[in-house]
Design an enzyme around this catalytic site. Structure first.
Site, mmCIF file in Angstrom:
data_model
loop_
_atom_site.group_PDB
_atom_site.id
_atom_site.type_symbol
_atom_site.label_atom_id
_atom_site.label_comp_id
_atom_site.label_asym_id
_atom_site.label_seq_id
_atom_site.Cartn_x
_atom_site.Cartn_y
_atom_site.Cartn_z
ATOM 1 N N HIS A 297 -15.783 27.244 -52.578
ATOM 2 C CA HIS A 297 -16.013 27.786 -53.914
ATOM 3 C C HIS A 297 -15.142 29.010 -54.102
ATOM 4 C CE1 HIS A 297 -18.153 29.262 -57.439
ATOM 5 N NE2 HIS A 297 -18.588 28.034 -57.562
ATOM 6 N N ASP B 196 -22.721 20.952 -55.642
ATOM 7 C CA ASP B 196 -22.434 19.537 -55.856
ATOM 8 C C ASP B 196 -22.622 18.691 -54.608
ATOM 9 O OD1 ASP B 196 -21.821 19.778 -58.495
ATOM 10 O OD2 ASP B 196 -19.796 20.465 -58.067
HETATM 11 N N1 ACO Z 1 -11.894 21.013 -47.996
HETATM 12 C C1 ACO Z 1 -10.910 21.399 -47.158
HETATM 13 N N2 ACO Z 1 -10.236 22.559 -47.271
HETATM 14 C C2 ACO Z 1 -10.589 23.371 -48.271
HETATM 15 C C3 ACO Z 1 -11.607 23.030 -49.184
HETATM 16 C C4 ACO Z 1 -12.275 21.806 -49.020
HETATM 17 N N3 ACO Z 1 -13.244 21.431 -49.844
HETATM 18 N N4 ACO Z 1 -11.731 24.019 -50.100
HETATM 19 C C5 ACO Z 1 -10.831 24.950 -49.770
HETATM 20 N N5 ACO Z 1 -10.133 24.563 -48.665
HETATM 21 C C6 ACO Z 1 -9.105 25.346 -47.957
HETATM 22 C C7 ACO Z 1 -7.790 25.310 -48.704
HETATM 23 O O1 ACO Z 1 -6.965 24.263 -48.271
HETATM 24 C C8 ACO Z 1 -7.237 26.675 -48.377
HETATM 25 O O2 ACO Z 1 -6.732 26.633 -47.056
HETATM 26 P P1 ACO Z 1 -5.439 27.537 -46.642
HETATM 27 O O3 ACO Z 1 -5.861 28.954 -46.848
HETATM 28 O O4 ACO Z 1 -5.166 27.165 -45.228
HETATM 29 O O5 ACO Z 1 -4.332 27.098 -47.579
HETATM 30 C C9 ACO Z 1 -8.454 27.587 -48.327
HETATM 31 O O6 ACO Z 1 -9.542 26.695 -47.972
HETATM 32 C C10 ACO Z 1 -8.754 28.263 -49.667
HETATM 33 O O7 ACO Z 1 -8.851 27.268 -50.669
HETATM 34 P P2 ACO Z 1 -8.312 27.423 -52.154
HETATM 35 O O8 ACO Z 1 -8.090 26.063 -52.718
HETATM 36 O O9 ACO Z 1 -7.183 28.398 -52.160
HETATM 37 O O10 ACO Z 1 -9.572 28.112 -52.824
HETATM 38 P P3 ACO Z 1 -9.899 28.150 -54.363
HETATM 39 O O11 ACO Z 1 -10.828 29.294 -54.553
HETATM 40 O O12 ACO Z 1 -8.659 28.118 -55.179
HETATM 41 O O13 ACO Z 1 -10.647 26.751 -54.601
HETATM 42 C C11 ACO Z 1 -12.280 25.079 -54.888
HETATM 43 C C12 ACO Z 1 -12.005 26.593 -54.734
HETATM 44 C C13 ACO Z 1 -11.422 24.479 -55.988
HETATM 45 C C14 ACO Z 1 -13.765 24.890 -55.270
HETATM 46 C C15 ACO Z 1 -11.985 24.391 -53.528
HETATM 47 O O14 ACO Z 1 -12.793 24.929 -52.517
HETATM 48 C C16 ACO Z 1 -12.152 22.856 -53.587
HETATM 49 O O15 ACO Z 1 -11.227 22.166 -53.997
HETATM 50 N N6 ACO Z 1 -13.365 22.339 -53.186
HETATM 51 C C17 ACO Z 1 -13.627 20.924 -53.314
HETATM 52 C C18 ACO Z 1 -14.014 20.591 -54.732
HETATM 53 C C19 ACO Z 1 -15.390 21.097 -55.107
HETATM 54 O O16 ACO Z 1 -16.356 20.906 -54.380
HETATM 55 N N7 ACO Z 1 -15.476 21.733 -56.293
HETATM 56 C C20 ACO Z 1 -16.759 22.199 -56.825
HETATM 57 C C21 ACO Z 1 -16.720 23.649 -57.138
HETATM 58 S S1 ACO Z 1 -18.321 24.190 -57.571
HETATM 59 C C22 ACO Z 1 -18.550 23.736 -59.159
HETATM 60 O O17 ACO Z 1 -17.692 23.577 -59.985
HETATM 61 C C23 ACO Z 1 -19.933 23.523 -59.512
#
Ligand code: ACO
Length: 436
Positions: free
Chosen positions: A313, A371
């Site tokens: 998140h 979720d």
């Molecule tokens: N699985 C694997 N790796 C992940 C995940 C994941 N679900 N989420 C983040 N990471 C990793 C990224 O690859 C990144 O790694 P790095 O630093 O080595 O490059 C690091 O964790 C940070 O992730 P970002 O994408 O930069 O974080 P951001 O804050 O931009 O994204 C997000 C947040 C979009 C929610 C992300 O965690 C994600 O895509 N999760 C899966 C989708 C999801 O569950 N979304 C629901 C959000 S809650 C809602 O809307 C109710």
């Protein structure tokens, strides 16, 4: 906003004059540096794509402490609201700032109940869609279409009109979502029944048919109500910011909410519950438990493009408090329906356990979000997977409209107009087509 005694000073290495910037304190949470005069005084913008460090507004509605894993609506912890209040009380709180007493609640419930039907014309609009259209595409259209029914009677600058629009939206969303579902499966629409609770009425509009009596199951009714409470607001997330930005032009509030629905659809936002369930089903089809390790290796491999959906998140760097409550509801619903041995639930628990112990997730502070379990609950209730995000939209409507109302009522509100760092071609001349 309370000014802080501390000031920020911005200085430049090229000898340009430095600038003092005021700082404001919130009730809780990080202070903000006020950069509104920055461009006027220095000719420079700030650069913050994705709003990683930028507050786009001040707000009194929802507060999240992502490190602690805390979520407050108008100061009340989500755990207390989810345990002691129902969804319509939560709506009243989000819209008005205080929890209702009994007579305020009765009056509010009565008002919402009075608006649950939609104009009969809406079904003809709905019939224009293919039956296999994605429910979020349909919902974006239906909510946008509501603006056509209430355009002349809705003056966005009139607080009373905004209040009526809020009541209409909260009341009609379940009817629209259920209509979209019934249309997709070719069953007759079920009209709202106003002696039922908000969630009970929705369950009936979704699952009743004219040929049989429908009895609302109180465990499922409560579970759905909790899903609605947990999704009701989440401060300045992508869809809420979309609603604010869209509404900042003074557009019709129903149209602004339709923009929020469109934004919520994306898999990085509200679409994650659908994506999460699809992911669990895929792992199950691959061989279930025996493939969990292999799947997790893919998640950790940056080149695979696979993410563990329902994990991570932007704000929570700790367990999402809503995920804990959702897991509790998941246990209750599965027990009620005799599905305790549901293989997808077992799979989800296993993935969670591995992730919480794995260095990749621990170092990045990736925890389950709301979720992760909400899809399993919805599937158990009988809600089809493509409809999950529409349920989220139904619940988030109150947050969107409360935030829109707050923005329009804020004396500092301006049309939202971000700036850019231009890195394209500088001015050049058009050559005649023959010489291009
Ligand atoms: N699985 C694997 N790796 C992940 C995940 C994941 N679900 N989420 C983040 N990471 C990793 C990224 O690859 C990144 O790694 P790095 O630093 O080595 O490059 C690091 O964790 C940070 O992730 P970002 O994408 O930069 O974080 P951001 O804050 O931009 O994204 C997000 C947040 C979009 C929610 C992300 O965690 C994600 O895509 N999760 C899966 C989708 C999801 O569950 N979304 C629901 C959000 S809650 C809602 O809307 C109710």
């Amino acid at each position: 906003m309370t000014p802080s005694d501390v000031k920020a000073t911005l200085s430049f290495s090229d000898g340009s004059p430095s600038m003092e910037l005021p700082i404001y304190k919130g009730t809780v949470g990080p202070d903000v540096i006020d950069i509104r005069k920055l461009y006027g005084q220095t000719g420079k913008f700030t650069y913050d794509p994705g709003f990683l460090s930028t507050a786009s507004c001040n707000s009194t509605i929802t507060y999240i402490d992502g490190d602690k894993g805390e979520l407050l609506y108008r100061g009340y912890p989500i755990e207390q609201l989810a345990t002691n209040c129902d969804f319509l009380e939560t709506c009243y709180l989000l819209l008005n700032g205080e929890l209702p007493n009994q007579s305020q609640k009765d009056e509010f419930v009565g008002r919402v109940t009075n608006h649950t039907m939609v104009n009969e014309q809406m079904q003809f609009f709905l019939r224009g869609f293919r039956r296999d259209a994605h429910p979020m595409a349909v919902l974006t259209g239906l909510v946008g279409a509501l603006s056509a029914f209430y355009h002349d009677s809705t003056d966005i600058n009139n607080p009373e009109h905004r209040k009526i629009a809020a009541i209409r939206l909260i009341a009609k969303m379940p009817t629209l979502v259920a209509m979209a579902y019934k249309y997709s499966i070719g069953q007759p629409f079920v009209y709202p029944k106003n002696d039922l609770s908000y969630s009970g009425n929705f369950l009936r509009m979704m699952f009743a048919t004219p040929c049989e009596e429908y009895k609302v199951n109180p465990v499922l009714e409560r579970a759905l109500d909790r899903i609605f409470i947990l999704h009701a607001d989440h401060e300045q997330n992508a869809s809420t910011s979309t609603v604010r930005l869209c509404g900042s032009s003074g557009t019709n509030p129903f149209a602004a909410i339709a923009a929020g629905v469109a934004c919520l659809w994306g898999p990085a936002h509200g679409g994650a519950n659908e994506a999460c369930l699809n992911m669990l089903e895929e792992i199950q089809a691959m061989g279930g438990m025996s493939k969990v390790g292999e799947f997790m290796e893919k998640v950790k491999d940056k080149n695979s493009g696979v993410r563990l959906m329902g994990f991570g998140h932007r704000v929570y760097k700790n367990y999402d408090p809503r995920a804990k409550l959702m897991q509790e509801t998941c246990n209750e619903v599965l027990a009620e329906l005799g599905l305790e041995n549901d293989p997808l639930f077992a799979l989800a628990k296993k993935l969670e356990q591995i992730a919480l112990e794995d260095d990749y997730f621990v170092q990045r502070k990736l925890y389950p979000n709301v979720d992760f379990y909400s899809g399993i609950v919805q599937r158990a209730i009988g809600i089809p997977v493509p409809l999950f995000t529409a349920i989220f939209a139904l619940a988030r409507t109150v947050g969107w409209i409360a935030q829109l109302d707050e923005m329009i009522g804020d004396p500092e509100y301006k049309i939202g107009r971000p700036r850019q760092l231009f890195v394209g071609a500088a001015k050049r001349d058009v050559a005649p087509i023959a010489s291009r």
